[in-house]
Motif scaffolding. Structure first.
Motif, PDB file in Angstrom:
ATOM      1  N   TYR A 184       1.884  14.147   0.478  1.00 35.42           N
ATOM      2  CA  TYR A 184       2.763  13.286  -0.331  1.00 35.42           C
ATOM      3  C   TYR A 184       2.402  11.815  -0.176  1.00 35.42           C
ATOM      4  N   GLY A 185       2.515  11.098  -1.254  1.00 31.40           N
ATOM      5  CA  GLY A 185       2.329   9.654  -1.186  1.00 31.40           C
ATOM      6  C   GLY A 185       2.761   9.080  -2.526  1.00 31.40           C
ATOM      7  N   SER A 186       2.753   7.761  -2.631  1.00 30.34           N
ATOM      8  CA  SER A 186       3.264   7.158  -3.864  1.00 30.34           C
ATOM      9  C   SER A 186       2.244   7.257  -4.987  1.00 30.34           C
ATOM     10  N   ALA A 187       2.725   7.149  -6.204  1.00 30.85           N
ATOM     11  CA  ALA A 187       1.844   7.182  -7.377  1.00 30.85           C
ATOM     12  C   ALA A 187       0.869   6.007  -7.370  1.00 30.85           C
ATOM     13  N   GLU A 188       1.119   5.028  -6.496  1.00 36.90           N
ATOM     14  CA  GLU A 188       0.240   3.857  -6.401  1.00 36.90           C
ATOM     15  C   GLU A 188      -0.849   4.037  -5.339  1.00 36.90           C
ATOM     16  N   MET A 189      -0.927   5.245  -4.764  1.00 39.37           N
ATOM     17  CA  MET A 189      -1.960   5.504  -3.739  1.00 39.37           C
ATOM     18  C   MET A 189      -3.360   5.254  -4.283  1.00 39.37           C
ATOM     19  N   HIS A 190      -4.263   4.923  -3.394  1.00 37.07           N
ATOM     20  CA  HIS A 190      -5.651   4.687  -3.789  1.00 37.07           C
ATOM     21  C   HIS A 190      -6.361   6.009  -4.110  1.00 37.07           C
ATOM     22  N   GLN A 236       3.808  24.568   1.852  1.00 37.50           N
ATOM     23  CA  GLN A 236       3.892  24.078   3.222  1.00 37.50           C
ATOM     24  C   GLN A 236       3.518  22.607   3.276  1.00 37.50           C
ATOM     25  N   PRO A 237       4.523  21.716   3.222  1.00 35.47           N
ATOM     26  CA  PRO A 237       4.231  20.269   3.332  1.00 35.47           C
ATOM     27  C   PRO A 237       3.637  19.959   4.704  1.00 35.47           C
ATOM     28  N   ILE A 238       2.559  19.167   4.734  1.00 32.01           N
ATOM     29  CA  ILE A 238       1.960  18.849   6.042  1.00 32.01           C
ATOM     30  C   ILE A 238       1.792  17.348   6.303  1.00 32.01           C
ATOM     31  N   CYS A 239       1.806  16.550   5.259  1.00 35.02           N
ATOM     32  CA  CYS A 239       1.445  15.141   5.519  1.00 35.02           C
ATOM     33  C   CYS A 239       2.091  14.197   4.518  1.00 35.02           C
ATOM     34  N   VAL A 240       2.516  13.052   5.001  1.00 34.48           N
ATOM     35  CA  VAL A 240       2.978  12.007   4.096  1.00 34.48           C
ATOM     36  C   VAL A 240       2.125  10.751   4.344  1.00 34.48           C
ATOM     37  N   VAL A 241       1.732  10.141   3.227  1.00 32.42           N
ATOM     38  CA  VAL A 241       0.880   8.953   3.295  1.00 32.42           C
ATOM     39  C   VAL A 241       1.725   7.723   2.970  1.00 32.42           C
ATOM     40  N   GLY A 242       1.617   6.715   3.798  1.00 32.41           N
ATOM     41  CA  GLY A 242       2.269   5.439   3.493  1.00 32.41           C
ATOM     42  C   GLY A 242       1.214   4.420   3.097  1.00 32.41           C
ATOM     43  N   CYS A 243       1.551   3.581   2.129  1.00 31.22           N
ATOM     44  CA  CYS A 243       0.607   2.545   1.713  1.00 31.22           C
ATOM     45  C   CYS A 243       1.015   1.222   2.353  1.00 31.22           C
ATOM     46  N   ALA A 244       0.113   0.659   3.127  1.00 29.28           N
ATOM     47  CA  ALA A 244       0.330  -0.710   3.641  1.00 29.28           C
ATOM     48  C   ALA A 244      -0.532  -1.611   2.768  1.00 29.28           C
ATOM     49  N   GLY A 245      -0.032  -1.935   1.595  1.00 31.73           N
ATOM     50  CA  GLY A 245      -0.805  -2.733   0.625  1.00 31.73           C
ATOM     51  C   GLY A 245      -1.461  -1.824  -0.392  1.00 31.73           C
ATOM     52  N   THR A 246      -0.812  -1.663  -1.550  1.00 34.09           N
ATOM     53  CA  THR A 246      -1.445  -0.831  -2.583  1.00 34.09           C
ATOM     54  C   THR A 246      -2.518  -1.637  -3.291  1.00 34.09           C
ATOM     55  N   VAL A 247      -3.498  -0.904  -3.816  1.00 35.95           N
ATOM     56  CA  VAL A 247      -4.627  -1.582  -4.431  1.00 35.95           C
ATOM     57  C   VAL A 247      -4.207  -2.348  -5.703  1.00 35.95           C
ATOM     58  N   ASN A 248      -3.254  -1.829  -6.445  1.00 34.84           N
ATOM     59  CA  ASN A 248      -2.855  -2.477  -7.699  1.00 34.84           C
ATOM     60  C   ASN A 248      -2.109  -3.780  -7.487  1.00 34.84           C
ATOM     61  N   PHE A 269       1.942  11.653   9.654  1.00 34.47           N
ATOM     62  CA  PHE A 269       2.150  10.384   8.949  1.00 34.47           C
ATOM     63  C   PHE A 269       0.833   9.600   8.967  1.00 34.47           C
ATOM     64  N   HIS A 270       0.221   9.509   7.786  1.00 29.17           N
ATOM     65  CA  HIS A 270      -1.030   8.753   7.665  1.00 29.17           C
ATOM     66  C   HIS A 270      -0.739   7.460   6.909  1.00 29.17           C
ATOM     67  N   VAL A 271      -1.275   6.359   7.378  1.00 32.16           N
ATOM     68  CA  VAL A 271      -1.103   5.092   6.664  1.00 32.16           C
ATOM     69  C   VAL A 271      -2.459   4.643   6.107  1.00 32.16           C
ATOM     70  N   ASP A 272      -2.471   4.370   4.794  1.00 30.11           N
ATOM     71  CA  ASP A 272      -3.635   3.720   4.203  1.00 30.11           C
ATOM     72  C   ASP A 272      -3.354   2.219   4.218  1.00 30.11           C
ATOM     73  N   GLY A 273      -3.996   1.577   5.185  1.00 29.90           N
ATOM     74  CA  GLY A 273      -3.780   0.127   5.329  1.00 29.90           C
ATOM     75  C   GLY A 273      -5.064  -0.614   5.067  1.00 29.90           C
ATOM     76  N   ALA A 274      -5.845  -0.117   4.119  1.00 30.83           N
ATOM     77  CA  ALA A 274      -7.212  -0.602   3.875  1.00 30.83           C
ATOM     78  C   ALA A 274      -7.316  -2.113   4.078  1.00 30.83           C
ATOM     79  N   PHE A 275      -6.469  -2.849   3.384  1.00 29.32           N
ATOM     80  CA  PHE A 275      -6.452  -4.291   3.642  1.00 29.32           C
ATOM     81  C   PHE A 275      -5.126  -4.719   4.262  1.00 29.32           C
ATOM     82  N   GLY A 276      -4.017  -4.134   3.776  1.00 29.39           N
ATOM     83  CA  GLY A 276      -2.689  -4.623   4.156  1.00 29.39           C
ATOM     84  C   GLY A 276      -2.389  -4.515   5.640  1.00 29.39           C
ATOM     85  N   ALA A 277      -3.000  -3.526   6.310  1.00 27.65           N
ATOM     86  CA  ALA A 277      -2.707  -3.357   7.743  1.00 27.65           C
ATOM     87  C   ALA A 277      -3.034  -4.635   8.507  1.00 27.65           C
ATOM     88  N   LEU A 278      -4.005  -5.375   8.007  1.00 26.50           N
ATOM     89  CA  LEU A 278      -4.441  -6.574   8.720  1.00 26.50           C
ATOM     90  C   LEU A 278      -3.433  -7.710   8.639  1.00 26.50           C
TER      91      LEU A 278
END
Ligand SMILES: Cc1ncc(COP(=O)(O)O)c(C=O)c1O
Length: 489
Positions: A184-190, A236-248, A269-278
């Motif tokens: 699972y993750g937002s429609a704004e995921m990369h 079987q849900p296994i993972c949720v992705v959080g966006c720390a800074g969406t690309v759009n 819980f996986h976080v995509d913080g490609a840039f935003g994590a910084l």
């Protein structure tokens, strides 16, 4: 000692000539960086340059000096532009002079960081520990430097899948799953997350795209509903992705609340913080990404908002053994020994897909030591402040309008006209963007938000100054007026 008459090597015959060429290259490249502001951000490649790159395979040798001349004449003048102060396209960094030199040193040592006992592995372990500290991860976590955010997301989701499948998915494969696995993750995921799910064999539909609110953040109620609906439908849900800074738009999901949901639902819980994590490097911005330090895995890039030369991204995984179990495979020819070059306590090939791995850690080590983390925090904050400044310029301009709330370092806007609808404005703003590029003024890129074509500025540029945003606003307004006049004639 000399070579036998029929023995060859690829080393130069004339080391002094190579040394002189090397010195010239270093001088030229530093001048190239120093004078970047004086050149257009981007310029089109002449046809002859493209033709020059369709030559047959070289059979006979050319002198290094000739090859270098070919490079300076036909390659160097036509970059994408991301080292320029007015490049704000996609999400890219600039690189730094010392980063360039560090890459040269890394290529000189040319070690393989797949494993073994040698100092380069310790350099990577050192910078991974620094990365953990930067993002608030425990030192007991593990990590890996990778090519970028895409690979970091892939590794994170691979570990998530293997850890939560509930059976030996590495051995049996996804087809053996009693229940279909979902993430699972937002429609704004990369898109890299979608690619990862595809490559992990789950199928893109297994990645549930949860709608977002008007701030482009994941809708938590919709997420919970989707998880519950899937459970009752036998998934079987296994993972949720959080966006720390969406690309759009740079939106940051409510990470703390996502961590709570993941914990309650027993999901990875996986976080995509490609840039935003910084953003965590700036004391003022750190609260905005609070919660990411609770992730089971986090992906982020050092070549975006830490401005290091491509390629270098990083994935951190909270539980080291879970990370290792997702990738370890040690055939005879990779066995580890107690002594000698094949010893070593940490073999990075057990933590990712690559066996042979380059020394990308060296430019990270150099950069972090050269600048220190406080300066990174300040420059990151400077980028955010510049985006606020740009936002204010847009709001004050009668010709421009914002198309999304400015979050972090991304600004989406367009030229507007009182009597024009979206279709006309979309076409006009696309034209404006092309002219900005082709006239070498600036390189923002684009996205479409709610059907509106947006000129999109993603500021991960340590060379930008306030005046660069004045130029952008002035030129967008000028081009908009000029192009709309041409159209209406
Ligand atoms: C939010 C996000 N995630 C992942 C990526 C992919 O990172 P990379 O291009 O380093 O593979 C990007 C790239 O822009 C991104 O913005």
């Amino acid at each position: 000692m000399t070579n036998q008459p029929n023995e060859e090597s690829l080393d130069p015959q004339d080391w002094d000539a190579m040394r002189a060429l090397g010195h010239r290259m270093v001088d030229d490249m530093l001048t190239y960086l120093q004078t970047v502001r004086e050149r257009p951000v981007w310029q089109p490649m002449p046809d002859q340059v493209k033709e020059n790159l369709k030559k047959p395979l070289p059979v006979d040798p050319q002198s290094p000096e000739d090859v270098y001349r070919d490079f300076t004449e036909n390659i160097l003048p036509y970059p994408l532009g991301n080292i320029h102060p007015r490049f704000w396209g996609w999400v890219m960094g600039n690189g730094t002079p010392l980063g360039v030199l560090a890459d040269m040193l890394a290529a000189t040592m040319n070690p393989n960081l797949g494993g073994g006992e040698h100092v380069a592995n310790n350099v990577e372990l050192q910078v991974l520990d620094w990365c953990k500290e930067m993002l608030g991860f425990p030192l007991s976590a593990s990590g890996l430097l990778v090519s970028g955010g895409s690979m970091a997301n892939f590794v994170g989701l691979a570990v998530a899948r293997n850890a939560l499948a509930g059976f030996d998915i590495r051995k049996q494969g996804v087809t053996a799953a009693p229940k279909q696995l979902t993430m699972y993750g937002s429609a704004e995921m990369h898109s890299s997350l979608e690619k990862a799910v595809e490559l992990l064999g789950l199928g893109r539909e297994a990645l549930r795209m949860i709608p977002t609110n008007d701030q482009f953040q994941i809708d938590l109620a919709a997420l919970e509903k989707s998880i519950a609906a899937d459970r009752s439908a036998g998934y079987q849900p296994i993972c949720v992705v959080g966006c720390a800074g969406t690309v759009n738009t740079g939106a940051i999901d409510p990470l703390d609340q996502l961590a709570d949901i993941a914990q309650r639902e027993k999901l990875w819980f996986h976080v995509d913080g490609a840039f935003g994590a910084l953003a965590a490097l700036s004391p003022e911005l750190r609260p905005s990404v609070k919660g990411m330090e609770r992730a089971d895995s986090i992906a982020f890039d050092l070549h975006k908002w830490m401005y290091m030369p491509f390629e270098v991204g990083c994935v951190l995984v909270r539980d080291k053994e879970t990370h290792r179990l997702a990738f370890t495979l040690t055939p005879e020819y990779l066995a580890h020994f107690e002594r000698g070059a094949a010893s070593g306590s940490h073999w990075f090939n057990e933590y990712g897909l690559q066996l042979t791995r380059g020394f990308r850690a060296l430019k990270v080590w150099f950069s972090l030591k050269e600048h220190g983390i406080a300066k990174y925090g300040r420059v990151i904050k400077q980028n955010v402040d510049q985006c606020q400044y740009l936002t204010e310029l847009i709001q004050a301009s009668p010709d421009l309008e914002l198309l999304a709330p400015t979050s972090l370092n991304i600004v989406c806007f367009r030229f507007k006209m009182a009597d024009a609808g979206d279709a006309a404005l979309n076409a006009l703003n696309e034209q404006i963007l092309m002219e900005l590029h082709e006239q070498g003024i600036a390189v923002p890129t684009y996205t479409t938000l709610n059907g509106k074509f947006a000129i999109r500025v993603a500021n991960t540029n340590h060379r930008s100054r306030q005046e660069d945003f004045d130029i952008l606003v002035r030129e967008v307004a000028r081009l908009g007026r000029e192009l709309s006049m041409v159209k209406s004639k």
